[in-house]
Design a protein around this motif. Structure first.
Motif, mmCIF file in Angstrom:
data_model
loop_
_atom_site.group_PDB
_atom_site.id
_atom_site.type_symbol
_atom_site.label_atom_id
_atom_site.label_comp_id
_atom_site.label_asym_id
_atom_site.label_seq_id
_atom_site.Cartn_x
_atom_site.Cartn_y
_atom_site.Cartn_z
ATOM 1 N N THR A 464 -11.986 -2.567 11.777
ATOM 2 C CA THR A 464 -11.895 -1.824 10.526
ATOM 3 C C THR A 464 -12.771 -0.588 10.644
ATOM 4 O OG1 THR A 464 -11.663 -3.924 9.349
ATOM 5 C CG2 THR A 464 -12.152 -1.982 8.021
ATOM 6 N N ARG A 468 -11.306 0.806 2.811
ATOM 7 C CA ARG A 468 -9.950 1.181 2.410
ATOM 8 C C ARG A 468 -10.008 1.984 1.106
ATOM 9 N NH1 ARG A 468 -6.920 -4.490 2.544
ATOM 10 N NH2 ARG A 468 -8.910 -5.095 1.662
ATOM 11 N N HIS A 470 -7.982 4.520 -1.401
ATOM 12 C CA HIS A 470 -6.669 5.062 -1.752
ATOM 13 C C HIS A 470 -6.710 6.575 -1.864
ATOM 14 C CE1 HIS A 470 -4.534 1.263 -2.452
ATOM 15 N NE2 HIS A 470 -5.707 0.804 -2.848
ATOM 16 N N ASN A 473 -5.289 8.715 1.051
ATOM 17 C CA ASN A 473 -3.859 8.817 1.332
ATOM 18 C C ASN A 473 -3.385 10.245 1.096
ATOM 19 O OD1 ASN A 473 -3.853 6.089 1.814
ATOM 20 N ND2 ASN A 473 -3.175 5.542 -0.245
ATOM 21 N N ASP A 508 -3.016 -3.788 -6.282
ATOM 22 C CA ASP A 508 -3.750 -2.758 -5.555
ATOM 23 C C ASP A 508 -3.506 -1.409 -6.213
ATOM 24 O OD1 ASP A 508 -1.135 -2.386 -4.881
ATOM 25 O OD2 ASP A 508 -1.476 -2.220 -2.726
#
Length: 828
Positions: A464, A468, A470, A473, A508
């Motif tokens: 990893t 994470r 978002h 993106n 999510d």
């Protein structure tokens, strides 16, 4: 007697059990560490510990110093037990060396245990002296009305000479270190060639921790303990010096001890000409199993950390981004061996009002930045602004990931070391818990790691790369959802035993809105039933996660199963679609629907939807049911615990408890049901009566009062019942089904009237005035004015006649959610 049996007999006489066989792990270490995980030079400054805490006063520093000293004492006690475990077989092995069938020769025994007794005696003396000093300055003084309280004067506690004396004897470790490789070689060769010694070498036990947990070691692991200990001496002195004021008598003594310790380790490093690989046990090497970003909570602060799970330990690190031209690296925070590690997770932690306000502020800023990002032009200037906006969005999302988690995973090792990890997702927490638990089953402590080499290897080993986010993106997936996602959780089946169960649902996407909620807990049952609707405001959602959790009275929740469902905007519609999901040992039936629309900015708190004093049709529409949850939950609780209770609806519960539950149902259904499960059963019956009594309109509409009273005049019982049931069919669906649901419940209560003394007449008398009322007080009856007593008689008679009916229609508790004729129930 066989010599080995004599050795085993000796160990058993010392209450040290020896097992005949020990399973070994089969995983191989990752290739690079297999070749290069060496016994590194004994650097005292090779580990990067968290920054020195700042103290607001000398008193706070001295208080912290006392905590450090107690931890050192606890650590010394554990180390002494480990040395005793290492030395335990020495006497028996020496005795067998002079026989015709020795387990080890005299020379081999001398090599294996070289300098260990002397090191043990030195640390025993240090431990006793330090314990005496602490006992003298930390004493119990009973106070009025108290068991006792700790009292000490920080400047009078002098321990520097004790540490200096211990450091002056560190030379004992020099001989041990020089002999270590040869000792390990003897152990390995004898383990391979002698089955008797192999059994001994792989099954040594020690009592570790305050609860005297018995931990199993390999011989090699115990031999490594002195090496591990001496490398930490400098670090221990550094920690103690950081909490010792410069004006303290100990300061100069500790500085000198630190200088000597550092000098000793430097001398050992200069004389060390060879390095060798450190294996976990015979033919076993360390392997990375999982890694990821978690929130580490220590001393009231939260930090984003990178956690690495190996076959034998957990390693917590912090990532340090390298400056230009240099390599990224990880800094060591802490590690815990998996041997004997105990796990405990805690749900339903709540943020403080201040924390909630802070999170709302972060979410609001994120939402505004997200809107700006969508509005930026595609030109060069727009791209520059977009880059800056995205950077701010990433920083805010990291803050949110650090401060929003509410699920706690506690890690407790046998050596009394504990750490707390926080997760915002129960699904993620359960993934980590399962992975760790599988590796803790075999309770064998392996050789401690070379932390410098292991931490440096993290850059190459990590799977990893970053949290994470978002916000990173570049392009949103066209299939992701933006709008309102509704999830109706119906029921579950497949439980192996009755349990109180709830379902946790997570989505999510961006964290602008709450992404997780739960149903209320069911009653103890093989087939839990909820029929509860949950709604999410989602932005860029692509996945739905469900967990079925068993809840015990002691708060020891256990995840029974979990699953993930891909959310596809092309298949989800504005009408319900029913699905049965396989979560492992249980199956959960749900329905989904999705309504796309632009989203409003996040609100500080969800709007309250009160339940009491609200028309029943409004509640039914809000909850998506035909029988309100407050009615169903109270009825379930009475039937679970109150059917044998004398006067269950005649004797009321405490008014304060009823008011508390009323307020809970008006604010949070899940919290209300949790309180209901623990309340007295008469409180549950009291809440149910209060709900019907406070309805703005009675459950049986007032315009039906005269028609029902006329039906009472019909002499034929069957004809009268047909008339009354026909009138009931004209009621609105929520009123009719709730009334039928209550009638069936009261009939079940009356079946136990020999025990609870609640006959149909008693029940009709209690509920009649709440369920049925005339439209106007004093309404005429048969041409004459009706007084209150006659009104009461009619209310009771109507409910009594309904209760006497043996063929009452069944009540529907919820609306059908599979209303789309084109859709069929699917199993996933």
């Amino acid at each position: 007697m066989d010599v080995y049996e004599e050795a085993v007999g000796y160990l058993k006489s010392q209450r040290v059990p020896v097992q005949t066989e020990t399973e070994v792990m089969e995983e191989d270490v990752f290739q690079e560490e297999a070749e290069s995980c060496l016994l590194s030079p004994l650097h005292s400054e090779s580990i990067d510990f968290p920054d020195t805490p700042k103290f607001s006063s000398p008193e706070e520093m001295l208080e912290r110093r006392l905590v450090v000293l107690k931890r050192i004492l606890e650590s010394e006690e554990v180390y002494l037990r480990e040395l005793e475990a290492l030395l335990m077989p020495m006497k028996a092995l020496r005795a067998s060396a002079g026989t015709s069938q020795p387990v080890l020769s005299s020379q081999q025994v001398q090599t294996v245990f070289y300098q260990v007794p002397e090191i043990r005696d030195m640390h025993q003396s240090f431990f006793s002296s330090l314990k005496d000093r602490l006992s003298a300055h930390c004493h119990i003084k009973p106070g009025p009305g108290e068991d006792g309280q700790m009292s000490y004067t920080g400047f009078e506690l002098v321990v520097g000479d004790v540490f200096l004396k211990m450091v002056n004897h560190l030379g004992l470790y020099g001989g041990f270190i020089g002999n270590y490789e040869e000792a390990v070689e003897v152990v390995r060769k004898c383990t391979q060639s002698n089955p008797c010694f192999r059994t001994l070498a792989q099954s040594m036990m020690s009592n570790i921790g305050s609860d005297k947990t018995r931990t199993k070691y390999t011989f090699e692991a115990l031999l490594y303990k002195p090496l591990d200990r001496v490398t930490k001496t400098t670090l221990v002195l550094l920690d103690l010096l950081k909490t010792t004021p410069e004006t303290h008598q100990d300061y100069a003594l500790l500085q000198e001890a630190l200088r000597l310790s550092h000098s000793f380790l430097s001398g050992v490093n200069e004389s060390s000409q060879s390095k060798r690989g450190v294996m976990l046990s015979h033919s076993v090497r360390r392997k990375l199993m999982r890694d990821g970003f978690v929130v580490d909570a220590s001393e009231g602060e939260r930090h984003m950390r990178h956690l690495f799970l190996y076959t034998d330990l957990l390693l917590c690190t912090r990532f340090k981004l390298a400056t230009k031209g240099k390599q990224d690296q990880y800094r060591f925070c802490w590690y815990l061996p998996l041997a004997g590690l105990k796990l405990r997770w805690i749900a339903d932690q709540q943020h403080s009002p201040d924390a909630q306000l802070r999170l709302h502020t972060i979410r609001t800023k994120m939402h505004l930045l997200r809107q700006q990002l969508l509005q930026h032009a595609q030109g060069s200037k727009g791209m520059t602004l977009a880059s800056r906006t995205r950077k701010k969005l990433e920083q805010l999302e990291l803050m949110l990931l650090t401060h929003s988690p509410v699920y706690t995973l506690e890690l407790h090792s046998p050596s009394c070391k504990s750490h707390t990890l926080l997760f915002s997702s129960l699904h993620e927490l359960e993934d980590w818990r399962e992975a760790i638990h599988k590796l803790t089953i075999d309770n064998i402590e392996t050789v401690p790691p070379d932390l410098l080499t292991l931490t440096n290897a993290c850059v190459k080993l990590r799977m990893t790369q970053q949290p994470r986010l978002h916000s990173t993106n570049e392009v949103e997936d066209e299939l992701s959802l933006c709008g309102t996602l509704s999830v109706a959780v119906h029921s579950a089946c497949g439980l192996q035993q009755p349990a109180s169960v709830y379902v946790c649902v997570e989505v999510d996407g961006y964290d602008f809105y709450d992404k997780q909620t739960k149903t209320h807990s069911s009653v103890h049952s093989f087939n839990p039933l909820w029929d509860q609707e949950l709604a999410f405001q989602v932005d860029a959602a692509q996945e739905l996660r469900l967990l079925c959790v068993s809840q015990s009275d002691e708060y020891n929740d256990a995840v029974l199963g979990k699953t993930c469902v891909k959310l596809d905007s092309k298949t989800l519609k504005k009408r319900w679609r029913r699905q049965t999901l396989n979560l492992g040992q249980v199956e959960v039936t749900i329905s989904l629907k999705f309504s796309p629309h632009p989203l409003e900015p996040p609100s500080a708190s969800p709007p309250l939807s009160p339940v009491f004093c609200v028309p029943i049709e409004v509640i039914a529409q809000q909850e998506g049911v035909l029988v309100p949850h407050v009615v169903r939950c109270c009825v379930e609780e009475v039937e679970r615990r109150g059917l044998a209770e004398v006067g269950i609806y005649r004797i009321s519960g405490a008014s304060n408890d009823i008011s508390t539950l009323k307020a809970a149902f008006n604010s949070d259904l899940r919290e209300a049901v949790t309180k209901l499960r623990r309340a007295e059963v008469n409180v549950a019956s009291g809440v149910l009566k209060l709900y019907f009594r406070e309805l703005p309109e009675p459950l049986i509409p007032t315009d039906m009062f005269q028609s029902l009273t006329r039906s009472l005049e019909i002499q034929d019982v069957d004809s009268r019942m047909v008339s009354m049931l026909s009138l009931l069919q004209s009621c609105p669906a929520p009123n009719r089904n709730t009334f039928l649901y209550l009638l069936h419940h009261l009939q079940r209560v009356s079946q136990k009237q020999d025990t609870n003394k609640m006959t149909l007449t008693n029940l009709a008398t209690i509920f009649g005035p709440s369920l049925l009322r005339p439209p106007v007080a004093g309404l005429e009856y048969n041409g004459s004015s009706m007084d209150i007593s006659l009104e009461l008689v009619l209310q009771v008679q109507v409910v009594f006649n309904y209760l006497q009916c043996n063929n009452l229609p069944e009540a529907q508790t919820s609306l059908p959610h599979d209303t789309d004729s084109e859709d069929e129930t699917t199993h996933m």
